[in-house]
Write a protein that holds these residues in place. Structure first.
Motif: not given
Length: 177
Positions: A46-61
């Motif tokens: 809905e907010n149109g945040v422009d990003f290419d990739m999701i990066v998650g922090m260990e571990a729950r991310g």
């Protein structure tokens, strides 16, 4: 039933004086887990945040980031504790609410200029998120936004990250609790 009500609080963990906000009770609840992913997905659609990739922090991310990557059709990159990634890495040491730690990321994990959504379960001091952002920036990425399930605003991480110019989105917070 709200997301916050599905999060268990464990006093004096991992050390005396810490009120640990345990999201495992939220994740084991299929409705709660779906609420998290649906609300995060809805925010980014809905907010149109422009990003290419999701990066998650260990571990729950990894849990949140992986599900969100699938839902939004984005790739996922893990930031891990030392010694867990097989290729060439960059690392970053950081302060925790209750000590210090270090995280690593593959040096070739992102294309230069990639816009990244950094995901973790909880924002406390901001140390983990700052370390993650530093790694993303070291390999040429740009933080588009950071997403958390829980914010603990009294601890100061939100203020620290916003002062550095990072945009944040949190689903719930425990203020003064």
């Amino acid at each position: 039933m709200a997301i916050k009500s599905r999060i268990r609080t464990i006093p004096d963990y991992p050390k005396k004086g810490i009120m640990f906000r345990d999201i495992t009770t939220l994740l084991k609840d299929p409705v709660g887990f779906r609420l998290v992913i649906d609300q995060l997905s809805q925010h980014y659609i809905e907010n149109g945040v422009d990003f290419d990739m999701i990066v998650g922090m260990e571990a729950r991310g990894f849990i949140i980031g992986g599900a969100l990557s699938y839902t939004l059709g984005k790739g996922f990159v893990p930031i891990r504790k030392p010694g867990k990634l097989p290729g060439e890495v960059v690392d970053q040491e950081y302060q925790l609410e209750y000590g210090t730690d270090k995280v690593e990321m593959h040096i070739d994990a992102l294309e230069k200029g990639s816009r990244v959504l950094l995901v973790d379960d909880l924002l406390a001091t901001g140390g983990t998120a700052m370390a993650g952002a530093s790694l993303v920036e070291k390999v040429g990425g740009v933080i588009a936004e950071m997403a958390f399930i829980v914010n603990l605003p009294d601890i100061g991480g939100q203020k620290k990250l916003e002062e550095k110019g990072y945009k944040l989105f949190c689903l719930t917070e425990f203020e003064g609790e």
